[in-house]
Design an enzyme around this catalytic site. Structure first.
Site, mmCIF file in Angstrom:
data_model
loop_
_atom_site.group_PDB
_atom_site.id
_atom_site.type_symbol
_atom_site.label_atom_id
_atom_site.label_comp_id
_atom_site.label_asym_id
_atom_site.label_seq_id
_atom_site.Cartn_x
_atom_site.Cartn_y
_atom_site.Cartn_z
ATOM 1 N N GLY A 46 19.873 -110.980 -77.004
ATOM 2 C CA GLY A 46 21.022 -109.943 -77.626
ATOM 3 C C GLY A 46 19.930 -108.753 -77.905
ATOM 4 N N GLN A 51 16.806 -101.096 -81.605
ATOM 5 C CA GLN A 51 15.580 -101.871 -81.271
ATOM 6 C C GLN A 51 14.600 -101.160 -80.268
ATOM 7 O OE1 GLN A 51 17.605 -105.862 -81.056
ATOM 8 N NE2 GLN A 51 15.596 -106.382 -81.985
ATOM 9 N N CYS A 94 14.190 -112.967 -83.624
ATOM 10 C CA CYS A 94 14.533 -111.556 -83.293
ATOM 11 C C CYS A 94 13.446 -110.973 -82.554
ATOM 12 C CB CYS A 94 14.941 -110.753 -84.573
ATOM 13 S SG CYS A 94 15.251 -108.969 -84.439
ATOM 14 N N LEU A 95 13.886 -110.258 -81.393
ATOM 15 C CA LEU A 95 12.634 -109.441 -80.681
ATOM 16 C C LEU A 95 11.789 -108.643 -81.431
ATOM 17 C CD1 LEU A 95 14.503 -109.028 -77.202
ATOM 18 C CD2 LEU A 95 13.091 -110.748 -77.896
ATOM 19 N N HIS A 136 24.486 -110.923 -85.354
ATOM 20 C CA HIS A 136 23.084 -110.493 -85.696
ATOM 21 C C HIS A 136 23.021 -109.004 -84.859
ATOM 22 C CE1 HIS A 136 18.614 -111.400 -85.026
ATOM 23 N NE2 HIS A 136 18.735 -110.246 -84.471
ATOM 24 N N GLU A 137 23.783 -108.993 -83.731
ATOM 25 C CA GLU A 137 23.380 -107.425 -83.230
ATOM 26 C C GLU A 137 24.115 -106.355 -83.908
ATOM 27 O OE1 GLU A 137 20.895 -107.380 -81.310
ATOM 28 O OE2 GLU A 137 20.736 -109.594 -81.092
ATOM 29 N N HIS A 140 22.215 -105.294 -86.682
ATOM 30 C CA HIS A 140 21.155 -104.162 -86.508
ATOM 31 C C HIS A 140 21.647 -103.005 -86.543
ATOM 32 C CE1 HIS A 140 17.441 -106.255 -85.125
ATOM 33 N NE2 HIS A 140 18.123 -107.097 -84.317
HETATM 34 NI NI NI Z 1 17.493 -108.793 -83.673
#
Ligand code: NI
Length: 172
Positions: A46, A51, A94-95, A136-137, A140
């Site tokens: 995701g 991000q 998380c990236l 999660h997204e 963000h």
């Molecule tokens: Ni994330």
């Protein structure tokens, strides 16, 4: 299409509350194409536009794994309209917080309303990994990171570690 750099903690932009998309145009479609290329290359399941430094309410998800056929999903202006009382605890990463995993409790099932890239209203019900990634997204888009669901002690430890690394980079 191109791979764009992913913002990493403690970048302040990760804390922005993102703006809704008013019109789905070529600019948004190009952003989404770059998001997919960046996410698959990472690899991740995701990604939210913020991000990549774009403060818009756009997220992408693909919860398929390994050799399974890809199932890319784009959610513009996503909103959770229902969440199950039943919770599930699972390890998350998380990236934007590389190499850190921890267990997070989230709703097991959610209903999400969003616009697709054809500007059509959609609603899906998700469970398991898809439900987790979508939550999660969407976090963000509201400036919320998964470490915000952990204890204060754990969260501040992670933030400290990443702030130190960022300083080292600035000096070196
Ligand atoms: Ni994330």
């Amino acid at each position: 299409m191109s791979i764009r750099p992913i913002l990493v903690l403690p970048d302040k932009r990760l804390r922005l509350v993102c703006e809704p998309v008013k019109h789905i145009d070529d600019h948004i479609r190009a952003l989404v194409a770059d998001m997919f290329e960046t996410m698959y290359a990472a690899p991740g399941v995701g990604l939210a536009a913020i991000q990549l430094g774009v403060p818009k309410r756009v997220v992408i998800v693909d919860a398929t794994r390994g050799d399974e056929e890809k199932h890319p999903l784009t959610l513009v202006n996503p909103e959770i309209v229902w969440a199950s009382e039943e919770q599930a605890i699972h390890e998350e990463g998380c990236l934007s917080i590389p190499d850190y995993l921890d267990e997070v409790e989230r709703a097991e099932r959610v209903k999400v309303r969003f616009l697709d890239l054809q500007d059509v209203n959609q609603e899906i019900e998700a469970d398991g990994l898809l439900a987790r990634v979508v939550q999660h997204e969407i976090d963000h888009t509201n400036g919320v990171l998964f470490i915000d669901h952990l204890s204060k002690l754990k969260r501040s430890r992670v933030i400290k570690k990443f702030s130190k690394a960022a300083k080292r980079e600035a000096v070196g």
